[in-house]
Write an enzyme that holds these catalytic residues in place. Structure first.
Site, PDB file in Angstrom:
ATOM      1  N   CYS A 135      16.329   9.162  13.768  1.00  0.00           N
ATOM      2  CA  CYS A 135      16.328   9.118  15.234  1.00  0.00           C
ATOM      3  C   CYS A 135      14.965   8.663  15.741  1.00  0.00           C
ATOM      4  O   CYS A 135      14.283   9.405  16.453  1.00  0.00           O
ATOM      5  CB  CYS A 135      16.696  10.485  15.779  1.00  0.00           C
ATOM      6  SG  CYS A 135      18.274  11.046  15.137  1.00  0.00           S
TER       7      CYS A 135
ATOM      8  N   GLY B 158      -3.951  -5.946  -6.980  1.00  0.00           N
ATOM      9  CA  GLY B 158      -3.845  -6.723  -5.747  1.00  0.00           C
ATOM     10  C   GLY B 158      -2.991  -7.976  -5.840  1.00  0.00           C
ATOM     11  O   GLY B 158      -2.864  -8.700  -4.844  1.00  0.00           O
TER      12      GLY B 158
ATOM     13  N   GLY C 243      -0.493  -2.647  -9.522  1.00  0.00           N
ATOM     14  CA  GLY C 243       0.604  -1.745  -9.187  1.00  0.00           C
ATOM     15  C   GLY C 243       1.821  -2.532  -8.734  1.00  0.00           C
ATOM     16  O   GLY C 243       2.800  -2.712  -9.456  1.00  0.00           O
ATOM     17  N   ARG C 244       1.717  -3.070  -7.530  1.00  0.00           N
ATOM     18  CA  ARG C 244       2.828  -3.759  -6.881  1.00  0.00           C
ATOM     19  C   ARG C 244       3.469  -4.831  -7.762  1.00  0.00           C
ATOM     20  O   ARG C 244       4.680  -4.894  -7.912  1.00  0.00           O
ATOM     21  CB  ARG C 244       2.311  -4.433  -5.603  1.00  0.00           C
ATOM     22  CG  ARG C 244       3.394  -5.036  -4.720  1.00  0.00           C
ATOM     23  CD  ARG C 244       2.768  -5.810  -3.551  1.00  0.00           C
ATOM     24  NE  ARG C 244       1.705  -5.077  -2.899  1.00  0.00           N
ATOM     25  CZ  ARG C 244       1.892  -4.186  -1.937  1.00  0.00           C
ATOM     26  NH1 ARG C 244       3.093  -3.962  -1.473  1.00  0.00           N
ATOM     27  NH2 ARG C 244       0.880  -3.528  -1.406  1.00  0.00           N
TER      28      ARG C 244
ATOM     29  N   TYR D 172       5.772   0.801  -3.983  1.00  0.00           N
ATOM     30  CA  TYR D 172       5.484   1.251  -2.610  1.00  0.00           C
ATOM     31  C   TYR D 172       6.762   1.365  -1.774  1.00  0.00           C
ATOM     32  O   TYR D 172       6.776   1.021  -0.591  1.00  0.00           O
ATOM     33  CB  TYR D 172       4.450   0.328  -1.941  1.00  0.00           C
ATOM     34  CG  TYR D 172       3.160   0.212  -2.730  1.00  0.00           C
ATOM     35  CD1 TYR D 172       2.330   1.320  -2.894  1.00  0.00           C
ATOM     36  CD2 TYR D 172       2.791  -0.985  -3.340  1.00  0.00           C
ATOM     37  CE1 TYR D 172       1.158   1.233  -3.630  1.00  0.00           C
ATOM     38  CE2 TYR D 172       1.617  -1.073  -4.082  1.00  0.00           C
ATOM     39  CZ  TYR D 172       0.812   0.031  -4.221  1.00  0.00           C
ATOM     40  OH  TYR D 172      -0.349  -0.053  -4.953  1.00  0.00           O
TER      41      TYR D 172
ATOM     42  N   GLU E 131      -5.866  -3.637 -13.017  1.00  0.00           N
ATOM     43  CA  GLU E 131      -5.066  -2.437 -12.743  1.00  0.00           C
ATOM     44  C   GLU E 131      -4.124  -2.778 -11.598  1.00  0.00           C
ATOM     45  O   GLU E 131      -4.430  -2.582 -10.444  1.00  0.00           O
ATOM     46  CB  GLU E 131      -5.958  -1.235 -12.416  1.00  0.00           C
ATOM     47  CG  GLU E 131      -7.120  -1.572 -11.505  1.00  0.00           C
ATOM     48  CD  GLU E 131      -8.077  -0.417 -11.257  1.00  0.00           C
ATOM     49  OE1 GLU E 131      -8.340   0.344 -12.201  1.00  0.00           O
ATOM     50  OE2 GLU E 131      -8.560  -0.300 -10.115  1.00  0.00           O
TER      51      GLU E 131
HETATM   52  C1  LIG Z   1      -3.733   0.839  -5.264  1.00  0.00           C
HETATM   53  C2  LIG Z   1      -4.771   0.491  -6.245  1.00  0.00           C
HETATM   54  C3  LIG Z   1      -4.497  -0.446  -7.243  1.00  0.00           C
HETATM   55  C4  LIG Z   1      -3.204  -1.219  -7.316  1.00  0.00           C
HETATM   56  O1  LIG Z   1      -3.098  -2.087  -6.246  1.00  0.00           O
HETATM   57  P1  LIG Z   1      -1.859  -3.141  -6.171  1.00  0.00           P
HETATM   58  O2  LIG Z   1      -2.100  -3.834  -4.893  1.00  0.00           O
HETATM   59  O3  LIG Z   1      -0.623  -2.328  -6.169  1.00  0.00           O
HETATM   60  O4  LIG Z   1      -1.974  -4.013  -7.356  1.00  0.00           O
HETATM   61  C5  LIG Z   1      -5.483  -0.684  -8.176  1.00  0.00           C
HETATM   62  N1  LIG Z   1      -6.672  -0.043  -8.132  1.00  0.00           N
HETATM   63  C6  LIG Z   1      -6.978   0.845  -7.178  1.00  0.00           C
HETATM   64  C7  LIG Z   1      -8.294   1.506  -7.183  1.00  0.00           C
HETATM   65  C8  LIG Z   1      -6.043   1.149  -6.197  1.00  0.00           C
HETATM   66  O5  LIG Z   1      -6.338   2.027  -5.249  1.00  0.00           O
END
Ligand SMILES: *Cc1c(COP(=O)(O)O)cnc(C)c1O
Length: 412
Positions: free
Chosen positions: A343, A227, A267-268, A372, A265
């Protein structure tokens, strides 16, 4: 640097430019910094749904502590780059087949999202004559930072209501094929506030300790999720990682009485900044008093700005070459709206952004496109060609740099 490389790559191409570019040295440096500055009791996993590209996973595998996945397909992508790296398996609606596959692939921890899932996993593990380590995924009632997307603190399909966790804990006591190792709290995406993020971790500690004490649990892990956000609207003002880790140190100090490993964990925040999306301007036109710039590409490659109804940050790479015998469409000192080639009026990458000069044939370079971006887009809507996927690594960067230095010295 990326601009120079795009210019040099453009010289080698006839067709309008359209590519994702990944700066792998920048990715290594960024993740190295994150790992290096996290307190020692923390582990950083990469949530691969943000971008599960094979080359990126291969680049990240030696750096991160593991990967977080939410499907059997993602498990297979991870195992294709590393047979042994730790995997955390979360996500709602896990099927029996996925659970079995996950056990076969040696997943380290299951994040259990419901009571039914708990029973199903215990059943599957029992049939396979094994046991699995689990964290219960909690949907907290309160105290979730005010992030862009909320998975907890509000009604969602994720995790178990905080109020239902005691019953789930009691259920695990009677199940012989799952072992409760802690709790999972992923609750938000794109949080930009380091202080709120640290307070959230503290709140996770407090909540888990309460349950730990009450049921005398042997907790090993506290997964506080991902997050960490990217500020797409003001790229100079990003999540303050150093402030976060400083605050985190103090929170960990406060909770030294328990000896838990803290799992992140993300991602972004891991892959966003090292990815770029570069598209050539195909047309510039006025409509109802507004200026539209149409590019080779669009939301079928980069859906994020359309999904969030916001403008994605970009810079302009001027391209001098113009091959046609007629006038080159140009705008000066004008706000432009960047539209894709689809379009649908929803195919907008940025809205009313002032530019000093833009011509057909110039290239727009969108930054923060590594997470993303391609991964969440509807690639085949309208059947345009896919963008090139270009991985810039040291050898290629050096080659291109020396080439564009030659080109630059020729033109000077
Ligand atoms: C998507 C997700 C993440 C990563 O979230 P980010 O906002 O990209 O850091 C981590 N844990 C779970 C369970 C997710 O669904």
């Amino acid at each position: 640097m990326i601009e120079k490389i795009v210019k040099s790559l453009k010289k080698e191409r006839e067709k309008p430019f359209c590519a994702y570019l990944y700066d792998l040295p920048a990715l290594r440096q960024h993740v190295g910094h994150l790992i290096h500055t996290l307190p020692s009791e923390c582990r950083l996993f990469y949530a691969i749904k943000a971008n599960s590209d094979h080359t990126l996973l291969k680049t990240l595998a030696p750096l991160v502590h593991g990967f977080e996945v939410a499907s059997l397909g993602e498990i297979e992508k991870v195992r294709a780059v590393d047979q042994n790296i730790p995997i955390l398996f979360g996500g709602p609606g896990k099927t029996a087949e996925e659970m079995e596959g996950a056990i076969n692939h040696g997943v380290s921890l299951f994040h259990v999202e419901s009571v039914h899932e708990l029973k199903l996993l215990n059943h599957i593990a029992g049939q396979k004559g094994t046991h699995t380590d689990i964290l219960l995924r909690v949907n907290l009632r309160h105290s979730v930072p005010n992030a862009k997307l909320k998975m907890a603190g509000v009604p969602t399909q994720f995790g178990m209501d905080e109020a239902d966790i005691p019953a789930a804990i009691e259920l695990t006591v009677g199940l012989s094929n799952v072992r409760l190792r802690g709790f999972h709290f992923h609750a938000m995406s794109n949080n930009l506030e380091s202080n709120a993020h640290a307070v959230f971790v503290d709140r996770c500690f407090e909540t888990a300790k309460r349950w730990g004490d009450e049921w005398n649990l042997e907790i090993s892990y506290l997964n506080v999720g991902g997050g960490f956000g990217i500020n797409y609207l003001d790229i100079e003002d990003q999540f303050n990682w150093d402030d976060f880790t400083n605050r985190l140190e103090k929170i960990l100090e406060k909770h030294r009485d328990v000896n838990w490993m803290i799992l992140f964990e993300s991602g972004r925040y891991i892959t966003s900044s090292s990815g770029y999306y570069a598209v050539e301007v195909l047309d510039i036109k006025q409509n109802h008093g507004q200026t539209f710039c149409v590019v080779r590409g669009g939301s079928h490659h980069l859906r994020l700005p359309a999904a969030w109804k916001q403008s994605h940050p970009f810079t302009i790479i001027p391209i001098e070459k113009w091959v046609y015998p007629f006038e080159r469409p140009t705008v000066n000192e004008t706000p432009i709206t960047v539209a894709g080639e689809l379009c649908t009026p929803n195919d907008i990458l940025a809205r009313t952004i002032p530019v000093s000069s833009l011509r057909v044939g110039d290239i727009l370079l969108f930054s923060y496109a590594g997470a993303y971006g391609w991964a969440i887009s509807h690639h085949d809507f309208l059947s345009h060609p896919h963008p090139e996927q270009l991985y810039l690594d040291l050898d290629l960067i050096e080659k291109l740099e020396s080439k564009c230095n030659k080109i630059l010295s020729k033109t000077n």
